[in-house]
Design a protein around this motif. Structure first.
Motif, mmCIF file in Angstrom:
data_model
loop_
_atom_site.group_PDB
_atom_site.id
_atom_site.type_symbol
_atom_site.label_atom_id
_atom_site.label_comp_id
_atom_site.label_asym_id
_atom_site.label_seq_id
_atom_site.Cartn_x
_atom_site.Cartn_y
_atom_site.Cartn_z
ATOM 1 N N ALA A 154 12.702 18.176 2.210
ATOM 2 C CA ALA A 154 12.922 17.497 0.924
ATOM 3 C C ALA A 154 12.541 16.018 1.024
ATOM 4 O O ALA A 154 11.899 15.468 0.116
ATOM 5 N N ILE A 155 12.925 15.382 2.130
ATOM 6 C CA ILE A 155 12.601 13.964 2.316
ATOM 7 C C ILE A 155 11.092 13.766 2.433
ATOM 8 O O ILE A 155 10.510 12.881 1.795
ATOM 9 N N LEU A 156 10.443 14.605 3.246
ATOM 10 C CA LEU A 156 8.999 14.454 3.465
ATOM 11 C C LEU A 156 8.199 14.717 2.196
ATOM 12 O O LEU A 156 7.277 13.961 1.857
ATOM 13 N N ILE A 157 8.539 15.781 1.483
ATOM 14 C CA ILE A 157 7.805 16.101 0.248
ATOM 15 C C ILE A 157 7.997 14.985 -0.771
ATOM 16 O O ILE A 157 7.038 14.566 -1.449
ATOM 17 N N SER A 158 9.223 14.460 -0.871
ATOM 18 C CA SER A 158 9.477 13.349 -1.797
ATOM 19 C C SER A 158 8.653 12.123 -1.411
ATOM 20 O O SER A 158 8.106 11.432 -2.273
ATOM 21 N N LEU A 159 8.554 11.872 -0.112
ATOM 22 C CA LEU A 159 7.782 10.726 0.371
ATOM 23 C C LEU A 159 6.326 10.828 -0.059
ATOM 24 O O LEU A 159 5.739 9.857 -0.561
ATOM 25 N N PHE A 160 5.732 12.000 0.102
ATOM 26 C CA PHE A 160 4.326 12.171 -0.272
ATOM 27 C C PHE A 160 4.142 12.169 -1.787
ATOM 28 O O PHE A 160 3.134 11.666 -2.296
ATOM 29 N N LEU A 161 5.098 12.719 -2.525
ATOM 30 C CA LEU A 161 4.988 12.725 -3.982
ATOM 31 C C LEU A 161 5.071 11.322 -4.564
ATOM 32 O O LEU A 161 4.499 11.045 -5.617
ATOM 33 N N LEU A 162 5.779 10.438 -3.879
ATOM 34 C CA LEU A 162 5.951 9.077 -4.380
ATOM 35 C C LEU A 162 4.762 8.173 -4.036
ATOM 36 O O LEU A 162 4.699 7.044 -4.532
ATOM 37 N N GLN A 163 3.847 8.639 -3.203
ATOM 38 C CA GLN A 163 2.746 7.782 -2.756
ATOM 39 C C GLN A 163 1.909 7.246 -3.907
ATOM 40 O O GLN A 163 1.490 6.094 -3.898
ATOM 41 N N ARG A 164 1.673 8.067 -4.914
ATOM 42 C CA ARG A 164 0.780 7.644 -6.005
ATOM 43 C C ARG A 164 1.387 6.511 -6.837
ATOM 44 O O ARG A 164 0.681 5.815 -7.550
ATOM 45 N N HIS A 165 2.708 6.338 -6.744
ATOM 46 C CA HIS A 165 3.351 5.250 -7.476
ATOM 47 C C HIS A 165 3.320 3.943 -6.701
ATOM 48 O O HIS A 165 3.682 2.889 -7.225
ATOM 49 N N GLY A 166 2.919 4.021 -5.416
ATOM 50 C CA GLY A 166 2.830 2.819 -4.605
ATOM 51 C C GLY A 166 4.159 2.431 -4.006
ATOM 52 O O GLY A 166 5.214 3.000 -4.326
ATOM 53 N N HIS A 333 -5.462 1.392 -6.355
ATOM 54 C CA HIS A 333 -4.656 0.264 -5.887
ATOM 55 C C HIS A 333 -3.290 0.345 -6.568
ATOM 56 O O HIS A 333 -3.189 0.323 -7.798
ATOM 57 N N THR A 334 -2.251 0.425 -5.764
ATOM 58 C CA THR A 334 -0.906 0.603 -6.308
ATOM 59 C C THR A 334 -0.145 -0.711 -6.421
ATOM 60 O O THR A 334 1.007 -0.719 -6.835
ATOM 61 N N SER A 335 -0.785 -1.808 -6.044
ATOM 62 C CA SER A 335 -0.142 -3.117 -6.155
ATOM 63 C C SER A 335 -1.190 -4.149 -6.541
ATOM 64 O O SER A 335 -2.287 -4.162 -5.996
ATOM 65 N N ALA A 336 -0.833 -4.989 -7.497
ATOM 66 C CA ALA A 336 -1.757 -6.030 -7.933
ATOM 67 C C ALA A 336 -1.783 -7.206 -6.974
ATOM 68 O O ALA A 336 -2.740 -7.979 -6.940
ATOM 69 N N SER A 337 -0.737 -7.344 -6.168
ATOM 70 C CA SER A 337 -0.619 -8.523 -5.303
ATOM 71 C C SER A 337 -0.908 -8.232 -3.841
ATOM 72 O O SER A 337 -1.136 -9.149 -3.059
#
Length: 627
Positions: A154-166, A333-337
């Motif tokens: 659950a932790i690993l899948i959540s980690l990868f799913l959140l990648q696109r949000h940066g 790019h998931t961050s402008a800064s």
């Protein structure tokens, strides 16, 4: 480079804290499983006072020789315009194409293979780190044991799913989390060392030598588990460009190294009095009241470590695309800064599937540890090889000095590599296979691009000949600006030839745009653009970008304004070649490689999207080519 100066004061403190979270997350979570594997793993050795001191001695000198001396003191000096990592090191030793020899090609392939090993590392590190942390729940109550695997997944899948949000928001927590983690490692380790100070004798090297001599083959095999303390050392070099030498070195010697040594020695001190706790010495030295907070903190630390490795895989992919080793992929790019925070969807999903598969296949961190180490030691051997070339060719160091240092590095690295090779049948083949597959993809894409460039030259003509033909027999001109992307600066793109052949007109302003990726990380803006005017409204623009940069036509034409050329992005027409590829008879490469190239070509981004060209202004001109 962003951090080429020598930061001081608050800036140095901020960079050091950030480096602690990103650079040392991987190596900082090794205490969860490294010492355990020496005594309780696949090749665990008897927990005797002599063996405990011997293993601790090997751990101490591994951290001192591999991390402190090899990487922090020596290799970190081999930056490529401020950037580090094995790919940057490879570009340092790679000669120009016309000077390429077989020996040079061998070094380049070695460097690429070492870079590809990062993908295997990016799959195993999250799996073993998070799983080893969550296994601490079993020390709270046996009731948690059936759910350890589910919680880990659950932790690993959540980690990868959140990648696109940066990670721009949570990224600010990485440094503080690892700082608290390191402080906790030091405190619980110090408590045990104070109780059993005799464990400090392990800093004497003859304890390690006696361990290897007394235990013979078994002792040598245990080196494969000892090496787990140094996994993550390559990441230190790879992150050089993000933080600079000074913050990285300061953080290691003042925070990470003391905390890790205190914890390893604390675990060893506990084993001297309580050898039956070898099945998990890390949680054995945690006070009973602190088990739950420590499991939570360990899980957070392993998530940070996993994030750093995943981001490293994204960065490597982006660099490989720019250098022409992979097809164009969408890099978000998931961050402008923060330039380094990017997301590459295909890589993310591949890592997720393989990481989940590893957890389901191995089921325990101890079994995963049996597959961990071969890829990292292989990468370290390659780094030592390339570093020797840099010392001799770039820095012109004398042979005895360069050879002596390389001999030391090879002796240490090869010992660990040979010991880890015993893990091949226990799953260590997996990261090697992944690396080989990625290497085949890279070499196939590069070779296929060269073949297509040769084929395209047969459909076009040299620029000088084209300009002479235009002057002798001017075609009809129509108002407007036309931009033609071209593979080579001295040939006319196929799209131009086809357009003239069928439409028999030429725009009043014509721009041949050749975008090059140079073998350096970044090109200063004032050096990016070469502009040449040929008369009759025809121009040639050569845009130079580094392999750490992402070229866009908007930036190119913004820089062109400083040279007196104004291309209107809202009205200009962009002519792109669209090759219809087929496998030749006979194929230019092995048929399976040609088929692989076709597959990669069909699934890569088209140039319009990659260079951020407005799609409504793109005109594609087709041509049939054989591969």
């Amino acid at each position: 480079m962003e951090f080429t100066d020598h930061p001081t004061g608050k800036r140095l403190a901020a960079l050091s804290l950030a480096a602690l979270g990103v650079v040392f997350g991987d190596i900082g979570t090794s205490p969860l499983y490294a010492l355990r594997e020496c005594f309780h793993g696949e090749y665990g050795i008897a927990v005797t006072p002599e063996n405990v001191l011997g293993v601790l001695s090997l751990i101490f000198w591994s951290l001192m020789l591999i991390v402190s001396f090899k990487y922090l003191t020596m290799v970190l000096r081999a930056d490529h315009d401020g950037e580090g990592g094995v790919l940057a090191l490879t570009t340092l030793v790679k000669p120009r194409k016309e000077n390429m020899t077989r020996g040079a090609w061998f070094l380049v392939i070695l460097g690429l293979f070492a870079a590809c090993l990062l993908y295997g590392d990016g799959m195993i590190t999250p799996a073993i780190s998070v799983l080893s942390a969550v296994e601490g729940l079993g020390h709270i109550t046996p009731l948690f044991k059936p759910y350890i695997l589910h919680i880990t997944l659950a932790i690993l899948i959540s980690l990868f799913l959140l990648q696109r949000h940066g990670t721009a928001k949570v990224g600010t927590l990485f440094g503080p989390v690892i700082l608290i983690w390191m402080a906790s490692l030091a405190l619980i380790g110090l408590h045990q060392v104070v109780r059993t100070p005799s464990v400090l004798a392990a800093v004497l090297p003859w304890h390690g030598l006696h361990f290897l001599i007394a235990n013979k083959l078994h002792g040598f095999v245990v080196l494969g588990a000892v090496f787990l303390v140094a996994t993550g050392a390559e990441a230190i070099y790879a992150d050089l460009g993000h933080f600079g030498r000074r913050p990285i070195r300061l953080t290691w010697f003042l925070v990470a190294l003391p905390a890790l040594l205190l914890n390893y020695f604390g675990q060893g001190a506990h084993l001297l009095s309580t050898p039956q706790d070898a099945f998990h010495p890390f949680y054995a030295i945690v006070p009973r009241w602190a088990i739950i907070p420590m499991v939570i903190l360990a899980t957070m630390a392993t998530i940070v470590a996993s994030q750093a490795v995943i981001t490293g895989a994204f960065s490597l992919t982006s660099q490989a695309v720019q250098l022409g080793y992979l097809p164009r992929l969408r890099v978000t790019h998931t961050s402008a800064s923060h330039k380094g925070q990017i997301y590459v969807a295909p890589v993310n999903w591949l890592l997720m599937v393989c990481t989940v598969g590893l957890v389901l296949g191995f089921r325990t961190s101890s079994r995963l540890a049996a597959a961990y180490g071969v890829a990292v030691t292989a990468s370290m051997l390659v780094t030592a090889t390339l570093f020797y070339i840099v010392m001799r060719k770039r820095w012109e160091w004398k042979l005895p000095v360069a050879a002596g240092l390389t001999a030391l590095f090879f002796t240490v690295d090869f010992s660990f590599f040979a010991a880890n090779m015993t893990k091949i049948t226990h799953g260590a083949w997996f990261p090697l296979v992944i690396a080989l597959l990625v290497l085949v993809v890279m070499l196939t894409w590069e070779r296929g691009g060269e073949i297509l460039a040769e084929r395209a030259r047969g459909l076009t003509k040299p620029l000088d000949e084209f300009l002479k033909g235009i002057a002798d027999d001017p075609p009809k001109r129509v108002p407007g600006q036309a931009v033609f992307l071209t593979r080579s600066h001295n040939t006319v793109p196929v799209a131009m030839i086809q357009n003239l052949r069928h439409n028999k007109v030429l725009h009043s302003e014509v721009y041949f745009l050749n975008i090059r990726t140079e073998q350096i990380p970044r090109v200063p803006n004032f050096e990016k653009i070469e502009l040449e005017r040929f008369g009759s409204g025809i121009h040639r623009i050569i845009a130079h970008f580094g392999y750490m940069e992402e070229p866009t036509v908007a930036l190119i034409f913004t820089l062109c304004r400083d040279k007196g050329v104004n291309v209107d992005m809202n009205t200009a027409s962009f002519f792109l070649g669209r090759e219809k590829l087929t496998i030749g008879t006979p194929p230019a490469m092995a048929r399976w490689r040609s088929s692989l190239y076709l597959f990669l070509s069909r699934n890569g981004m088209d140039p319009a999207a990659f260079f951020d060209i407005p799609s409504e202004q793109v005109i594609e001109v087709g041509a049939r080519l054989q591969i």
